[in-house]
Design an enzyme around this catalytic site. Structure first.
Site, PDB file in Angstrom:
ATOM      1  NE  ARG A 120      -3.118   2.744   2.604  1.00  0.00           N
ATOM      2  CZ  ARG A 120      -3.408   3.434   3.696  1.00  0.00           C
ATOM      3  NH1 ARG A 120      -3.015   3.010   4.871  1.00  0.00           N
ATOM      4  NH2 ARG A 120      -4.078   4.551   3.609  1.00  0.00           N
TER       5      ARG A 120
ATOM      6  CD  GLU B  13      -8.273   0.704   3.138  1.00  0.00           C
ATOM      7  OE1 GLU B  13      -8.369   0.428   4.343  1.00  0.00           O
ATOM      8  OE2 GLU B  13      -7.809   1.767   2.726  1.00  0.00           O
TER       9      GLU B  13
ATOM     10  NE  ARG C  97      -4.979  12.017   9.565  1.00  0.00           N
ATOM     11  CZ  ARG C  97      -5.145  11.040   8.689  1.00  0.00           C
ATOM     12  NH1 ARG C  97      -5.512  11.305   7.450  1.00  0.00           N
ATOM     13  NH2 ARG C  97      -4.955   9.789   9.035  1.00  0.00           N
TER      14      ARG C  97
END
Ligand code: ADP
Length: 397
Positions: free
Chosen positions: A90, A385, A240
């Site tokens: 990834r 994923e 974040r």
């Protein structure tokens, strides 16, 4: 064919060994606290989980422990590393250099190193992971599979920032978007579930985890997404800030005596729901704190769901409608109250959820939580994923 998928984070490394004939997982696991005291490896195979406590000063040691676990006489699943046909890594930031999965070569590694300042939290550990795997398996083909690739279909007016066009050309400053493998996977799964072709659907995919992003998928293609030049943009996340007036960065730096780089680190690590609540970046902790009357935890949750709702509205406008909204990832798959808040008061687009179905426990399968009279489908779909990375690795090779 057996494909090993490696996902290196700043202090973690997750892996899966996948049998591509059946797309089933042979073994999976992860190393935690790499470079920190108390590192461990959890390895799941043959229906058992083992935990190995061992110091892992860096990702090179972590990779060697993973390979040792995979080939271990007792809990391993392969006789030797020769059985691994390919490795998919990834990769987060691609810039405009890599628009599709790319073979790992000396040249592509060097280019990835140049791109590290685009994703300082993600790219450097990925490169260390790649180098460690290459050293252990020098003859095994490997691929970088990027979080950004799915989003290269965005039209120019969606990915451009309104800055001097020449600076865009010089420095490639634009929206890239991230979590592409997840948005691609769940939008395709949604189409399959609905028995329609992706080309005929307008889908909004909400990948809500520690990092969160929302994507408008029209006709099977990403046409807009909330993350931007870096994974800092969009909705507020675990730590974040998400979208913020850029002038705040300089003002904050001045007031707190930070450099600009430190101010950005602050927005990456000290913002989000953790910054607002002062409790935690973990949504389970936030819900518990809210239930005990913690107002800042409640505010953090409200800010998060409000931002998600705004983007659902924006992408419905961008696509001239929406057929299906998908929730996925840690928060999306496990937090009925978030889905209820994001999809509530949306009757103006004919959206309604079934609260009872939405409250049912996560069974690891696709869950249809669409309300009886809803014109818009609402699905909870477990993301995968790793499988997308493995598929794209095979396709590339
Ligand atoms: P990452 O972005 O690190 O991959 P995840 O997708 O695993 O993150 O999401 C982490 C978030 O998901 C945490 O805030 C956590 O509270 C939430 N989460 C994960 N698993 C569960 C669960 N079983 N029940 C409730 N919340 C969960």
């Amino acid at each position: 064919m057996k494909v090993l998928v490696i996902n290196s984070g700043s202090s973690s490394l997750k892996y899966q060994l996948i049998d591509m004939e059946t797309e089933s997982v042979i073994a999976k696991g992860g190393c935690e606290r790499i470079g920190i005291e108390g590192s461990n490896l959890k390895h799941k195979a043959k229906g058992k989980e083992i935990v190995i406590q061992q110091a892992m000063p860096d990702h090179t040691v972590a990779v060697s422990l993973v390979l040792k676990a995979l080939t271990d006489a007792e809990y391993g699943v392969i006789a030797s590393m020769e059985e691994i046909d390919a490795v998919g890594h990834r990769a987060v930031a691609s810039g405009e250099v890599f628009k599709a999965p790319t073979l790992v070569t000396d040249e592509s590694i060097a280019k990835m190193e140049e791109l590290s300042d685009l994703a300082p939290l993600h790219n450097p550990p990925a490169i260390v992971g790649v180098k460690a795997c290459r050293a252990a398996m020098p003859n095994t083909p490997m691929a970088f599979v990027f979080d950004t690739s799915f989003h290269f279909t965005m039209p120019e007016y969606a990915y451009m920032y309104a800055i001097d066009y020449e600076d865009y050309q010089k420095y490639s400053i634009r929206r890239y978007g991230f979590h592409g493998t997840s948005h691609k996977f769940v939008s395709q799964e949604a189409a399959k579930y609905l028995g329609k072709k992706p080309e005929d659907l307008k889908i909004i995919t909400c990948h809500l985890g520690n990092g969160s992003s929302i994507t408008a998928v029209k006709g099977g293609k990403s046409i807009d997404t909330t993350m931007g030049f870096t994974p800092l943009a969009g909705v507020p996340m675990g730590t974040r800030s998400g979208d913020i007036d850029p002038a705040v960065v300089e003002y904050l730096a001045q007031k707190k005596g930070l450099t600009l780089a430190e101010a950005i680190t602050y927005l990456n690590k000290k913002g989000g729901v953790a910054g607002i609540s002062g409790v935690s970046s973990d949504f389970r902790d936030l819900r518990a704190a809210k239930a005990q009357g913690n107002k800042r935890a409640a505010l953090a949750l409200d800010m998060f769901t409000y931002a998600c709702k705004k983007y659902v509205g924006a992408y419905t406008a961008a696509m001239n409608g929406v057929d299906c909204i998908v929730f996925t990832a840690g928060v999306g798959e496990n937090t009925p109250s978030v889905i209820e808040a994001v999809c509530g008061d949306m009757d103006y687009i004919g959206l309604e959820i079934d609260k009872e179905k939405n409250s049912a426990p996560n069974n690891g399968q696709i869950r249809d939580v669409t309300g009886k009279n809803s014109k818009v489908k609402v699905l909870i779909i477990p993301t995968n994923e790793e499988l997308v990375i493995a598929r794209e690795t095979v396709e590339l090779l």
